[in-house]
Design a protein around this motif. Structure first.
Motif, PDB file in Angstrom:
ATOM      1  N   UNK A   1      -3.312   3.914   2.406  1.00 31.90           N
ATOM      2  CA  UNK A   1      -3.140   3.167   3.655  1.00 31.90           C
ATOM      3  C   UNK A   1      -3.792   4.622   4.800  1.00 31.90           C
ATOM      4  N   UNK A   2      -3.783   5.916   4.085  1.00 21.41           N
ATOM      5  CA  UNK A   2      -4.397   7.166   5.014  1.00 21.41           C
ATOM      6  C   UNK A   2      -5.765   7.218   4.636  1.00 21.41           C
ATOM      7  N   UNK A   3      -6.143   6.851   3.704  1.00 21.85           N
ATOM      8  CA  UNK A   3      -7.025   6.878   3.396  1.00 21.85           C
ATOM      9  C   UNK A   3      -7.776   5.782   3.934  1.00 21.85           C
ATOM     10  N   UNK A   4      -7.752   4.579   3.963  1.00 17.63           N
ATOM     11  CA  UNK A   4      -8.390   3.634   4.505  1.00 17.63           C
ATOM     12  C   UNK A   4      -8.610   3.761   6.103  1.00 17.63           C
ATOM     13  N   UNK A   5      -7.620   4.650   6.911  1.00 20.17           N
ATOM     14  CA  UNK A   5      -7.684   4.818   8.060  1.00 20.17           C
ATOM     15  C   UNK A   5      -9.270   5.894   8.490  1.00 20.17           C
ATOM     16  N   UNK A   6      -8.821   6.780   7.272  1.00 19.87           N
ATOM     17  CA  UNK A   6      -9.942   8.094   7.666  1.00 19.87           C
ATOM     18  C   UNK A   6     -11.210   6.823   7.328  1.00 19.87           C
ATOM     19  N   UNK A   7     -11.338   6.211   6.318  1.00 12.06           N
ATOM     20  CA  UNK A   7     -12.525   5.191   6.364  1.00 12.06           C
ATOM     21  C   UNK A   7     -12.653   4.604   7.465  1.00 12.06           C
ATOM     22  N   UNK A   8     -11.978   3.930   8.191  1.00 12.00           N
ATOM     23  CA  UNK A   8     -12.215   2.660   9.624  1.00 12.00           C
ATOM     24  C   UNK A   8     -12.388   3.991  10.436  1.00 12.00           C
ATOM     25  N   UNK A   9     -12.031   5.658  10.795  1.00 12.64           N
ATOM     26  CA  UNK A   9     -12.374   6.277  11.465  1.00 12.64           C
ATOM     27  C   UNK A   9     -13.866   7.103  11.152  1.00 12.64           C
ATOM     28  N   UNK A  10     -14.243   7.115  10.268  1.00  8.97           N
ATOM     29  CA  UNK A  10     -15.476   7.037  10.075  1.00  8.97           C
ATOM     30  C   UNK A  10     -16.563   5.859  10.692  1.00  8.97           C
ATOM     31  N   UNK A  11     -16.362   4.853  10.452  1.00  7.10           N
ATOM     32  CA  UNK A  11     -17.151   4.004  10.460  1.00  7.10           C
ATOM     33  C   UNK A  11     -16.564   2.810  12.181  1.00  7.10           C
ATOM     34  N   UNK A  12     -16.190   4.251  12.957  1.00 10.05           N
ATOM     35  CA  UNK A  12     -15.903   3.824  14.691  1.00 10.05           C
ATOM     36  C   UNK A  12     -15.221   2.334  14.743  1.00 10.05           C
ATOM     37  N   UNK A  13     -14.404   2.026  13.950  1.00 18.36           N
ATOM     38  CA  UNK A  13     -13.520   1.333  13.947  1.00 18.36           C
ATOM     39  C   UNK A  13     -12.880   1.279  15.228  1.00 18.36           C
ATOM     40  N   UNK A  14     -12.801   0.100  16.037  1.00 19.29           N
ATOM     41  CA  UNK A  14     -11.432   0.397  17.111  1.00 19.29           C
ATOM     42  C   UNK A  14     -10.282   0.025  16.973  1.00 19.29           C
ATOM     43  N   UNK A  15      -9.486  -0.485  17.638  1.00 16.63           N
ATOM     44  CA  UNK A  15      -7.695  -0.919  17.666  1.00 16.63           C
ATOM     45  C   UNK A  15      -7.799  -2.056  16.304  1.00 16.63           C
ATOM     46  N   UNK A  16      -6.624  -1.697  15.498  1.00 17.43           N
ATOM     47  CA  UNK A  16      -6.532  -2.982  14.879  1.00 17.43           C
ATOM     48  C   UNK A  16      -6.839  -3.526  13.541  1.00 17.43           C
ATOM     49  N   UNK A  17      -8.336  -3.143  14.018  1.00 16.82           N
ATOM     50  CA  UNK A  17      -8.253  -2.660  12.015  1.00 16.82           C
ATOM     51  C   UNK A  17      -8.247  -2.542  11.182  1.00 16.82           C
ATOM     52  N   UNK A  18      -7.638  -1.136  11.243  1.00 11.71           N
ATOM     53  CA  UNK A  18      -7.192  -1.293   9.388  1.00 11.71           C
ATOM     54  C   UNK A  18      -5.863  -0.770   9.668  1.00 11.71           C
ATOM     55  N   UNK A  19      -4.946  -0.628  11.646  1.00 16.39           N
ATOM     56  CA  UNK A  19      -4.351  -1.314  11.485  1.00 16.39           C
ATOM     57  C   UNK A  19      -3.296  -2.593  10.892  1.00 16.39           C
ATOM     58  N   UNK A  20      -4.627  -3.399  10.996  1.00 11.93           N
ATOM     59  CA  UNK A  20      -4.088  -5.025  10.461  1.00 11.93           C
ATOM     60  C   UNK A  20      -3.443  -4.586   9.274  1.00 11.93           C
TER      61      UNK A  20
ATOM     62  N   UNK B   1       1.561  -3.081   7.802  1.00 15.63           N
ATOM     63  CA  UNK B   1       2.377  -3.476   7.894  1.00 15.63           C
ATOM     64  C   UNK B   1       2.214  -4.170   5.624  1.00 15.63           C
ATOM     65  N   UNK B   2       1.802  -3.533   5.037  1.00 20.30           N
ATOM     66  CA  UNK B   2       1.775  -3.275   4.335  1.00 20.30           C
ATOM     67  C   UNK B   2       1.992  -2.115   3.249  1.00 20.30           C
ATOM     68  N   UNK B   3       2.618  -0.365   4.322  1.00 24.59           N
ATOM     69  CA  UNK B   3       2.215   0.075   3.610  1.00 24.59           C
ATOM     70  C   UNK B   3       4.007   0.278   3.247  1.00 24.59           C
ATOM     71  N   UNK B   4       4.345   0.861   1.562  1.00 24.83           N
ATOM     72  CA  UNK B   4       5.994   0.877   1.380  1.00 24.83           C
ATOM     73  C   UNK B   4       6.633   2.062   2.290  1.00 24.83           C
TER      74      UNK B   4
ATOM     75  N   UNK C   1       0.907  -1.365  -0.179  1.00 22.23           N
ATOM     76  CA  UNK C   1      -0.038  -0.025  -0.367  1.00 22.23           C
ATOM     77  C   UNK C   1       0.884   1.381   0.106  1.00 22.23           C
ATOM     78  N   UNK C   2       0.707   2.184  -0.186  1.00 28.36           N
ATOM     79  CA  UNK C   2       1.780   3.743  -0.262  1.00 28.36           C
ATOM     80  C   UNK C   2       1.181   4.305   0.888  1.00 28.36           C
ATOM     81  N   UNK C   3       1.647   5.278   1.286  1.00 28.34           N
ATOM     82  CA  UNK C   3       0.737   5.572   2.348  1.00 28.34           C
ATOM     83  C   UNK C   3      -0.404   6.764   2.392  1.00 28.34           C
ATOM     84  N   UNK C   4      -0.448   7.387   0.848  1.00 24.52           N
ATOM     85  CA  UNK C   4      -1.949   8.165   0.814  1.00 24.52           C
ATOM     86  C   UNK C   4      -2.778   6.813   0.563  1.00 24.52           C
TER      87      UNK C   4
END
Length: 132
Positions: free
Chosen positions: A100-119, A122-125, A95-98
């Protein structure tokens, strides 16, 4: 047993939640699901669809099925399946850093807890693994 033919994904999900709430309430002192626990992610649908469409590592048929899930079932479910496919086939993707950042934003909007998007972090370039 109820028939779900002709029912939308969101209606089906709400029905399942209601049935689970009723069963749990009859068994113990359990509060019904509310707030983020019943969020299906419709506010994030376009962002989820965009991330699925960018997931070129997925076969076309899989991407199309996930897009259909996001549009006609629940974007939350489609995004969770996307994250799972990333983790399960990690050896051939990054994943590019960008991204991953978009995915974190989606996860935050979906009220995901720790480790959901964080999983998938490790794929971030260019990222080194976080110390445990």
């Amino acid at each position: 047993m109820a028939s779900f033919e002709g029912t939308s994904g969101s209606e089906w999900t709400r029905t399942v939640i209601g049935l689970c709430d009723a069963r749990l309430a009859a068994k113990a002192d359990v509060r019904p699901l509310t707030g983020a626990d019943v969020e299906d992610g419709w506010g994030c649908r376009d962002a989820v669809v965009a991330e699925i469409e960018r997931a070129e590592f997925l076969d076309v048929e899989v991407r199309e099925a996930l897009v259909d899930c996001a549009r006609h079932c629940t974007p939350d479910l489609a995004f969770r399946v996307l994250l799972t496919t990333m983790v399960n086939g990690a050896s051939d993707r990054s994943l590019s850093p960008e991204q991953y950042t978009r995915m974190e934003t989606i996860g935050s909007a979906l009220h995901y807890g720790e480790f959901v998007v964080d999983s998938v972090e490790f794929l971030v370039e260019g990222e080194s693994p976080s110390p445990v």
